[in-house]
Every structure is written in C-alpha cells, then in structure tokens.
Enzyme design. Structure first.
Site, PDB file in Angstrom:
ATOM      1  N   ARG A   1       3.034 -18.345 -11.665  1.00 14.75           N
ATOM      2  CA  ARG A   1       3.306 -16.911 -11.813  1.00 14.75           C
ATOM      3  C   ARG A   1       3.774 -16.252 -10.526  1.00 14.75           C
ATOM      4  O   ARG A   1       4.192 -15.113 -10.518  1.00 14.75           O
ATOM      5  CB  ARG A   1       2.085 -16.188 -12.419  1.00 14.75           C
ATOM      6  CG  ARG A   1       0.922 -16.015 -11.496  1.00 14.75           C
ATOM      7  CD  ARG A   1      -0.329 -15.587 -12.266  1.00 14.75           C
ATOM      8  NE  ARG A   1      -0.782 -14.256 -11.931  1.00 14.75           N
ATOM      9  CZ  ARG A   1      -1.999 -13.773 -12.204  1.00 14.75           C
ATOM     10  NH1 ARG A   1      -2.871 -14.520 -12.860  1.00 14.75           N
ATOM     11  NH2 ARG A   1      -2.339 -12.571 -11.867  1.00 14.75           N
TER      12      ARG A   1
ATOM     13  N   GLU B   1      -7.669 -17.560 -20.793  1.00 18.01           N
ATOM     14  CA  GLU B   1      -6.470 -17.612 -19.953  1.00 18.01           C
ATOM     15  C   GLU B   1      -6.041 -19.034 -19.649  1.00 18.01           C
ATOM     16  O   GLU B   1      -5.141 -19.258 -18.842  1.00 18.01           O
ATOM     17  CB  GLU B   1      -6.641 -16.768 -18.681  1.00 18.01           C
ATOM     18  CG  GLU B   1      -7.947 -16.895 -17.972  1.00 18.01           C
ATOM     19  CD  GLU B   1      -8.102 -15.901 -16.804  1.00 18.01           C
ATOM     20  OE1 GLU B   1      -7.167 -15.158 -16.491  1.00 18.01           O
ATOM     21  OE2 GLU B   1      -9.188 -15.911 -16.202  1.00 18.01           O
TER      22      GLU B   1
ATOM     23  N   CYS C   1      -6.096  -8.143 -21.498  1.00 20.08           N
ATOM     24  CA  CYS C   1      -6.136  -7.388 -20.237  1.00 20.08           C
ATOM     25  C   CYS C   1      -5.073  -7.848 -19.258  1.00 20.08           C
ATOM     26  O   CYS C   1      -4.994  -7.351 -18.146  1.00 20.08           O
ATOM     27  CB  CYS C   1      -7.528  -7.451 -19.606  1.00 20.08           C
ATOM     28  SG  CYS C   1      -8.001  -9.110 -19.129  1.00 20.08           S
TER      29      CYS C   1
ATOM     30  N   ASN D   1      -1.621 -13.084 -18.076  1.00 18.53           N
ATOM     31  CA  ASN D   1      -0.925 -13.445 -16.825  1.00 18.53           C
ATOM     32  C   ASN D   1      -1.113 -14.931 -16.535  1.00 18.53           C
ATOM     33  O   ASN D   1      -0.170 -15.647 -16.223  1.00 18.53           O
ATOM     34  CB  ASN D   1      -1.477 -12.648 -15.632  1.00 18.53           C
ATOM     35  CG  ASN D   1      -1.433 -11.164 -15.871  1.00 18.53           C
ATOM     36  OD1 ASN D   1      -0.698 -10.706 -16.739  1.00 18.53           O
ATOM     37  ND2 ASN D   1      -2.205 -10.400 -15.113  1.00 18.53           N
ATOM     38  N   ASP D   2      -2.370 -15.370 -16.636  1.00 21.80           N
ATOM     39  CA  ASP D   2      -2.638 -16.783 -16.387  1.00 21.80           C
ATOM     40  C   ASP D   2      -2.327 -17.637 -17.609  1.00 21.80           C
ATOM     41  O   ASP D   2      -1.834 -18.756 -17.469  1.00 21.80           O
ATOM     42  CB  ASP D   2      -4.104 -16.979 -15.982  1.00 21.80           C
ATOM     43  CG  ASP D   2      -4.301 -16.713 -14.499  1.00 21.80           C
ATOM     44  OD1 ASP D   2      -3.451 -17.156 -13.707  1.00 21.80           O
ATOM     45  OD2 ASP D   2      -5.280 -16.033 -14.132  1.00 21.80           O
TER      46      ASP D   2
ATOM     47  N   ARG E   1     -11.817  -6.123 -11.713  1.00 19.76           N
ATOM     48  CA  ARG E   1     -11.596  -7.360 -10.942  1.00 19.76           C
ATOM     49  C   ARG E   1     -12.501  -7.332  -9.707  1.00 19.76           C
ATOM     50  O   ARG E   1     -12.106  -6.850  -8.651  1.00 19.76           O
ATOM     51  CB  ARG E   1     -10.138  -7.455 -10.494  1.00 19.76           C
ATOM     52  CG  ARG E   1      -9.135  -7.686 -11.609  1.00 19.76           C
ATOM     53  CD  ARG E   1      -7.741  -7.807 -11.020  1.00 19.76           C
ATOM     54  NE  ARG E   1      -6.794  -8.427 -11.913  1.00 19.76           N
ATOM     55  CZ  ARG E   1      -5.889  -7.760 -12.640  1.00 19.76           C
ATOM     56  NH1 ARG E   1      -5.826  -6.449 -12.589  1.00 19.76           N
ATOM     57  NH2 ARG E   1      -5.038  -8.414 -13.427  1.00 19.76           N
TER      58      ARG E   1
ATOM     59  N   HIS F   1       0.823  -1.208   0.000  1.00 19.63           N
ATOM     60  CA  HIS F   1       0.000   0.000   0.000  1.00 19.63           C
ATOM     61  C   HIS F   1       0.852   1.250   0.000  1.00 19.63           C
ATOM     62  O   HIS F   1       0.504   2.264  -0.608  1.00 19.63           O
ATOM     63  CB  HIS F   1      -0.916  -0.006   1.225  1.00 19.63           C
ATOM     64  CG  HIS F   1      -2.059  -0.944   1.062  1.00 19.63           C
ATOM     65  ND1 HIS F   1      -2.618  -1.635   2.089  1.00 19.63           N
ATOM     66  CD2 HIS F   1      -2.746  -1.287  -0.045  1.00 19.63           C
ATOM     67  CE1 HIS F   1      -3.605  -2.375   1.633  1.00 19.63           C
ATOM     68  NE2 HIS F   1      -3.701  -2.177   0.338  1.00 19.63           N
TER      69      HIS F   1
ATOM     70  N   ARG G   1     -15.750  -8.288 -14.681  1.00 23.56           N
ATOM     71  CA  ARG G   1     -15.420  -9.716 -14.660  1.00 23.56           C
ATOM     72  C   ARG G   1     -16.092 -10.363 -13.460  1.00 23.56           C
ATOM     73  O   ARG G   1     -16.018  -9.830 -12.353  1.00 23.56           O
ATOM     74  CB  ARG G   1     -13.908  -9.901 -14.552  1.00 23.56           C
ATOM     75  CG  ARG G   1     -13.518 -11.361 -14.355  1.00 23.56           C
ATOM     76  CD  ARG G   1     -12.042 -11.578 -14.436  1.00 23.56           C
ATOM     77  NE  ARG G   1     -11.384 -11.259 -13.185  1.00 23.56           N
ATOM     78  CZ  ARG G   1     -10.071 -11.326 -13.020  1.00 23.56           C
ATOM     79  NH1 ARG G   1      -9.302 -11.660 -14.051  1.00 23.56           N
ATOM     80  NH2 ARG G   1      -9.516 -11.032 -11.869  1.00 23.56           N
TER      81      ARG G   1
HETATM   82  C1  PEP Z   1      -4.800 -12.511 -16.354  1.00 21.80           C
HETATM   83  O1  PEP Z   1      -4.733 -13.655 -15.919  1.00 21.80           O
HETATM   84  O2  PEP Z   1      -4.071 -12.074 -17.277  1.00 21.80           O
HETATM   85  C2  PEP Z   1      -5.751 -11.553 -15.762  1.00 21.80           C
HETATM   86  C3  PEP Z   1      -5.928 -10.355 -16.280  1.00 21.80           C
HETATM   87  O3  PEP Z   1      -6.398 -11.954 -14.640  1.00 21.80           O
HETATM   88  P1  PEP Z   1      -5.742 -11.897 -13.165  1.00 21.80           P
HETATM   89  O4  PEP Z   1      -4.398 -11.229 -13.293  1.00 21.80           O
HETATM   90  O5  PEP Z   1      -6.709 -11.161 -12.330  1.00 21.80           O
HETATM   91  O6  PEP Z   1      -5.638 -13.355 -12.838  1.00 21.80           O
HETATM   92 MG    MG Z   2      -6.314 -14.356 -14.634  1.00 22.92          MG
END
Ligand code: PEP
Ligand code: MG
Length: 591
Positions: free
Chosen positions: A476, A442, A513, A465-466, A307, A200, A343
């Site tokens: 990750r 993802e 995203c 990301n996933d 999110r 934070h 989402r």
């Molecule tokens: C992703 O997985 O790229 C994503 C945007 O979702 P999160 O990072 O919330 O898992």
């Molecule tokens: Mg994700």
C-alpha cells in the site's frame, strides 16, 4: 511544475491538500534567507559559543511553547500537540551533542555547527521513502530555522499575523509554526514547492479550512509577489494571470462549492438514513484522544477506530497503564454516550517505537506487527488491555484486535483479556463486564475463517486498507504499483461478502473502517454488501452522509449483486461512479 498557456496564463500543478478555491495577489515568502557563514573561533572562546547555543535553544523552546499555547487555545489540543515534535528536536541529545562536538573539534561558530549537523539529519530523514519520517524532516527544519534566527538575532522575515492585505502565500516550504500563525482574514490560500497530503502543514491547512496546494516543485522561484493568481485546492492547481475564460470557469466552481458546503452544513446533524429508511451508523476514525471532542462537530455518531499506536510513537518511553487509561477515558468521556471503538496496538509495518529495538525485516507488513507483536510483548499488551478495560467502566467503550490472521490469535488475546479482568476484579477496579470485543478483518485468511471468528467475537471491522494490500499482494506504500491497488477488485468484493455473511449468521455487526468507507463513490457498494457501520476520516463524514441520504438501499443492493457477478474491477468501479454521480451530482461537479 509550470505549464505555459495562452495570453500569458501560466498553470502550476501540485497536490491538493485542503479544499477550496481562492483568488488574489501573491505574496512570495522565503527568498533571501541569510546564509550561515562559517567562522573560526579561538580555543578560549569555544565555551562562549556553546553558551550561545544553549541560550538560543532555551529561547527557541520558549517561543515554541508560546506558539503551542496560542494554537491550542485557538484551534484545540490536537493542533497544539503538533509542536510536541518540535520540542522533541530541541531535546534530542544525539543531535545536540554532535553540534557541541563540531563546535569544539572544528573550532567553529555555533550557527555554522548547528546548521550543518541539523541539515545532515533533516536530509537523511527527507530521503527515506516514508511520509512520516519525511515530515519529521520538515519539523526539524522548522526548529532549525528558529534556532538559527535566534543565534543570529534575525527577526522572522514576515509577520504572518500582521499582513496588511489579503493574499495567497507562496513559499518553498511553509512550516507548521508558520501555518499556525496564518491570519485567516488575510491569507486566502497557500501553495508550497514541497510537502505531502499527510504533512502537518497540510493537516493545519485543513483544520484552518484554508485552500492549499503542495508539491508545486519550483513555483516559489518562478513567481513574484504582486502577481494575480487563482489557487484551486480541490484539484491542486495554481493559475497565474488567469484568462477571462479561466475566471469564468472558476467563478462557477466557487459558487458550486459554496452551495455544496451549505448543503453539507444543512445535513451535518441529520440522521444517516437512506431514502428507503435504512439506518446506517456513521462514525469517524481518530488518532488521538483529543480528537474525540471534534467527532460530533463533524456529524459523526461515534468513533469506529481509535488508532492507539499514535500514543506510543514519537516518545522516548511507551506510555504506561495509567497514562493510557487517562487517554482512553478522556476519549470515552468526551464521546459519551456515543460509542468508542479502541483498537489495540498496531505497531510494526510502517509504525515503530522510537526506542524499541525492532529487528529490520525483509517484509515488515508481513512481519512482527500488530497482534503478533502484542502476543509476544505480553507485558506491554497487558498494560494496554488493563487500561482499556478500566476506561470501559464509562460504558461506551468497545475494543478490537488488529491484523488477526486466524482463530488462534483471537483465542490467545481473549484469554489474556480474561486474565486482566481477574486481576482488576481482585483490585476492585471497575470495568465493563460486557465489554464488546471485535476483530479487524484485514487479512484474506481472517475473511476466509470469519465463520469461526464470528462465534467468539461481538463484531467485525473490515480494514480495507490492509485487506486490499494483502489480498492483491500490492504494497500500500509503493506508488509504482498503485494502479494495482483496486478496492473494486472482484476478490475484495468477495472477501467483504464472506465477512458480512459470517457475521449475519452469528448475529454480530460489521463495520468498515478502511479508507473505502471515506469514499462516497464506494460507500453504496459497501452498504449493498450488507455492512452496518462505516467509520470515515472526520473530514469526509459529511459528504458520505450526504450521499447516503440520497441513496436507496435497494439501489445499493442491486449494485452489490452486479459487483458479485462481475469479473472486472474497472466495470465495477464504473457502475459505482455512475450511481454516486447520478444520486449526488453536486459532490462531484468540480472534480
Ligand atoms: C486498515 O487497514 O484498513 C485500517 C483501518 O488500519 P490501518 O490503516 O491503521 O492499517
Ligand atoms: Mg490496517
């Protein structure tokens, strides 16, 4: 960690968390904190100790509410809400009952009992390999020191609101409440021994736009107030007694940065369009409804990912339909007419509800997560679907499901949406009959069956990301294998291409995203592969837009062609870097 160098110059390296370079005199905080002594208390005076504790808790609560009010007025609701976590510490019955038990059983003073119990809690949170929980340890220590100061009648050592001259603050840790009180006119920057990018304190620093470096390990014990220093929030460096050569180099960096910031400000509200006229929709990712208000100011044209699970975290009971409806509607209203993609709940993995019994899993990221959780916890899912549907009456809402791994999940979720629509119709509750529903791509399986999914959905949003973690089997969260987490791996390029092709075939749009969409180096590759929309971290919208406005779609397409035929992640990354640096060198000059 310090590195000695010539002519007495000393360099400390840490983690850059807030961009910018500053120079000036150091003020070291946090030395000589009064120690908390243990005192035996006679049986008859124990109720008075408990009484003192309760008074200190109430006093602390008032102080936090006061700081929260000031921060919200000054910086907005999102920053103010950081203090909700602090207020929760004061309401933690398990912790407080334990403190009272220690006072009564060990017959000791309230400050000793509070310090011992709270420190034990904070240390176990800090030891968990999870950034979120580690940050809760910082929250807990922030609140603990306030309570102790109140119990011991100690004033906060330096009033950060009334500094006499400009300085760079160095401290072992800087709590969010300290950070919120920093006077921007006099605090040039700050560095702390501990901390992470997502703490934070780091978020506050970025929002105040004060250069900051964390993770300096032992800088606060090695440095002295009054020393001259240079703090580089781009590269995570603090230089003490800089040599003339260093001053000169940094003088150049500072003037580059000033001119880059000016360039970014100039294009902030310009359209996101390539040099050859290709329009890109550039949105931002948000975690809270209140963040939506900032989206336009960051130069974004909507929210590509809200999110929603953050609404559910950090609280005793999950929010009901009404509470969720208000949050989603607030976000929709503040963005209108710009689009808002909500989402549905992505709990599990690394995000858990405080009070819900979630079984411990061997592989939580492969387990009871996101849509899998929602399709079993149907009451909770229905509440969220109804809340989103009702907010969609504003006309600018879209909805998407996370972590889809196959067609069946989409069919089940869509069937539930239809049931919720029927319920709302019978209650005469308005909603958008044409609400667009999409899915996050993802998992590799979703990308492979994208042609089937595309027939039942209105858009895809690629969660890189996933997708990277699942396709490459690289956790990750695990820094030991971070080198294997390669966004330009040929497998990832092909999965993105499969997704885009399937979407084109059905005439639906594709967004990215995940964090790839926030990296100016990788953005041309995504656009060349045919992605229509990017949803970036708010602070990176401007650099991404800057780069796109200097790019030709034809160059991006050539890059994508090369990537699709290349066998090496490193070579693809090299080409991406060459192109980005050639078209927008000022974005990379100081890195
Ligand atoms: C992703 O997985 O790229 C994503 C945007 O979702 P999160 O990072 O919330 O898992
Ligand atoms: Mg994700």
């Amino acid at each position: 960690m310090a590195e000695a160098s010539n002519k007495g110059q000393k360099t400390f390296r840490g983690i850059p968390v807030s961009a910018g370079v500053c120079r000036g005199k150091i003020l070291v905080l946090g030395r000589g904190r009064p120690s908390v002594a243990k005192r035996s208390v006679p049986e008859t005076q124990l109720p008075e100790e408990v009484n003192r504790l309760e008074k200190a808790l109430i006093q602390t609560r008032h102080q936090i509410l006061d700081v929260q009010r000031k921060v919200s007025n000054l910086m907005g609701a999102q920053e103010g809400s950081i203090f909700d976590a602090h207020l929760l510490v004061l309401e933690d019955r398990t912790l407080l009952d334990e403190v009272v038990r220690v006072i009564q059983c060990e017959k000791v003073n309230a400050e000793y009992a509070f310090h011992t119990v709270a420190e034990r809690y904070a240390s176990s949170l800090a030891a968990i390999a999870d950034d979120y929980l580690r940050e809760r340890a910082t929250d807990m220590r922030d609140v603990t020191s306030r309570v102790l100061n109140n119990l011991m009648g100690v004033e906060t050592e330096v009033d950060l609101r009334n500094l006499k001259e400009p300085c760079i603050i160095i401290s072992h840790d800087l709590t969010p409440s300290n950070t919120a009180q920093l006077d921007k006119r006099h605090v040039l920057g700050f560095g702390t021994d501990v901390g992470s990018k997502t703490s934070h304190t780091a978020i506050m620093a970025r929002s105040l736009r004060i250069p900051a470096v964390v993770g300096l390990i032992d800088a606060s014990s090695q440095l002295e107030s009054g020393q001259y220093a240079l703090l580089d929030g781009f590269n995570g460096v603090v230089v003490i007694h800089p040599t003339d050569q260093t001053w000169f180099e940094y003088g150049q960096i500072i003037s580059h940065q000033d001119s880059l910031q000016q360039k970014l400000r100039d294009i902030l509200f310009q359209p996101t369009v390539t040099l050859d006229g290709h329009r890109v929709l550039l949105s931002a990712n948000i975690e809270q409804a209140a963040d939506a208000a900032e989206v336009k100011a960051n130069g974004a044209e909507g929210v590509g990912l809200f999110r929603t699970e953050y609404l559910f975290l950090n609280r005793e009971h999950p929010p009901g339909e009404e509470q969720q409806f208000k949050a989603y509607r607030e976000a929709a209203l503040s963005l209108k007419p710009l689009p808002l993609v909500i989402r549905t709940l992505d709990l599990g993995g690394d995000k858990f509800l405080t009070n819900m019994q979630m079984p411990a899993e061997m592989n939580p990221f492969l387990g009871w997560r996101a849509i899998r959780f929602c399709l079993q916890e149907r009451d909770m899912f229905r509440q969220q679907l109804r809340a989103i549907l009702r907010a969609s009456a504003e006309g600018n809402v879209k909805m998407m499901y996370p972590m889809i791994s196959g067609l069946d999940e989409v069919k089940q979720a869509n069937a539930l949406v239809e049931e919720c629509k029927t319920e709302l119709r019978s209650l005469n509750q308005p909603f958008d009959e044409n609400l667009e529903i999409g899915a996050m791509i993802e998992t590799p399986s979703a990308a492979l069956v994208a042609p089937s999914l595309a027939k039942r959905l209105k858009f895809f949003s690629i969660g890189t990301n996933d997708l990277i973690q699942y396709a490459l089997a690289v956790d990750r969260m695990n820094e030991k294998i971070a080198h294997l987490y390669e966004p330009t791996h040929p497998a990832i390029i092909r999965l993105i291409k499969l997704t885009v092709d399937a979407a084109r075939e059905q005439n639906i749009w594709v967004s990215v995203c995940g964090e790839m969409a926030s990296d100016p180096i990788l953005v041309p590759l995504l656009l060349g592969l045919g992605v229509n929309e990017l949803s970036s971290a708010p602070a990176l919208v401007a650099p991404v837009k800057f780069l796109i406005r200097r790019l030709k779609l034809s160059e991006a397409q050539e890059l994508a062609q090369f990537a699709l035929s290349c066998e090496s992640a490193a070579e693809i990354l090299g080409r991406c870097q060459d192109l980005a640096r050639a078209i927008a060198p000022s974005l990379f000059e100081d890195k």
